[in-house]
Write a protein that holds these residues in place. Structure first.
Motif, mmCIF file in Angstrom:
data_model
loop_
_atom_site.group_PDB
_atom_site.id
_atom_site.type_symbol
_atom_site.label_atom_id
_atom_site.label_comp_id
_atom_site.label_asym_id
_atom_site.label_seq_id
_atom_site.Cartn_x
_atom_site.Cartn_y
_atom_site.Cartn_z
ATOM 1 N N ILE A 58 0.839 -1.203 0.000
ATOM 2 C CA ILE A 58 0.000 0.000 0.000
ATOM 3 C C ILE A 58 0.873 1.251 0.000
ATOM 4 O O ILE A 58 0.592 2.217 -0.713
ATOM 5 C CB ILE A 58 -0.938 0.014 1.220
ATOM 6 N N LEU A 59 1.943 1.229 0.790
ATOM 7 C CA LEU A 59 2.852 2.368 0.858
ATOM 8 C C LEU A 59 3.506 2.621 -0.499
ATOM 9 O O LEU A 59 3.612 3.769 -0.947
ATOM 10 C CB LEU A 59 3.916 2.110 1.918
ATOM 11 N N PHE A 60 3.902 1.563 -1.174
ATOM 12 C CA PHE A 60 4.483 1.699 -2.510
ATOM 13 C C PHE A 60 3.475 2.287 -3.495
ATOM 14 O O PHE A 60 3.794 3.197 -4.267
ATOM 15 C CB PHE A 60 4.992 0.337 -3.000
ATOM 16 N N LEU A 61 2.255 1.791 -3.472
ATOM 17 C CA LEU A 61 1.231 2.300 -4.383
ATOM 18 C C LEU A 61 0.839 3.737 -4.058
ATOM 19 O O LEU A 61 0.594 4.536 -4.958
ATOM 20 C CB LEU A 61 -0.009 1.398 -4.346
ATOM 21 N N GLU A 62 0.780 4.067 -2.777
ATOM 22 C CA GLU A 62 0.446 5.444 -2.378
ATOM 23 C C GLU A 62 1.495 6.428 -2.886
ATOM 24 O O GLU A 62 1.159 7.544 -3.255
ATOM 25 C CB GLU A 62 0.368 5.559 -0.848
ATOM 26 N N ASN A 63 2.741 6.024 -2.881
ATOM 27 C CA ASN A 63 3.810 6.929 -3.299
ATOM 28 C C ASN A 63 3.984 7.000 -4.809
ATOM 29 O O ASN A 63 4.632 7.918 -5.304
ATOM 30 C CB ASN A 63 5.140 6.521 -2.662
#
Length: 99
Positions: A58-63
């Motif tokens: 999720i953190l990767f996709l958010e960024n």
């Protein structure tokens, strides 16, 4: 369910490989449990949703590609899992050193 079994198994294997990078036994415990905590952290996909996903993805996709819904909602569970990993490694090291 099958995804979570594979994901947790790979998280455990990656954490074990990270721990093999250092020589000192205390650092091995610390690196293993902290990396396992970071890799196995889960949280809700979207705010208000009941579906969960790994925090790292999720953190990767958010960024990168998704609209930002707040990084702080992901940092909190990620830091909680890292703290739990840190406390577990300290407790494991204390109990292991007594024997």
């Amino acid at each position: 369910m099958f995804f979570w079994i594979i994901y947790l198994t790979l998280s455990f294997a990656i954490a074990f490989l990270f721990s093999m990078l250092v020589k000192k036994r205390s650092l091995k415990f610390l690196l293993f449990f902290i990396s396992l905590g970071l890799l196995s952290a889960i949280w809700f996909k979207n705010p208000g949703s009941s579906e969960i996903a790994p925090v790292i993805s999720i953190l990767f996709l958010e960024n990168t590609i998704l609209e930002s819904q707040g990084i702080m909602r992901l940092i909190r569970p990620l830091s909680l899992f890292a703290l739990i990993g840190f406390i577990t490694s300290i407790l494991f090291w204390i109990f292991k050193s007594k024997n």
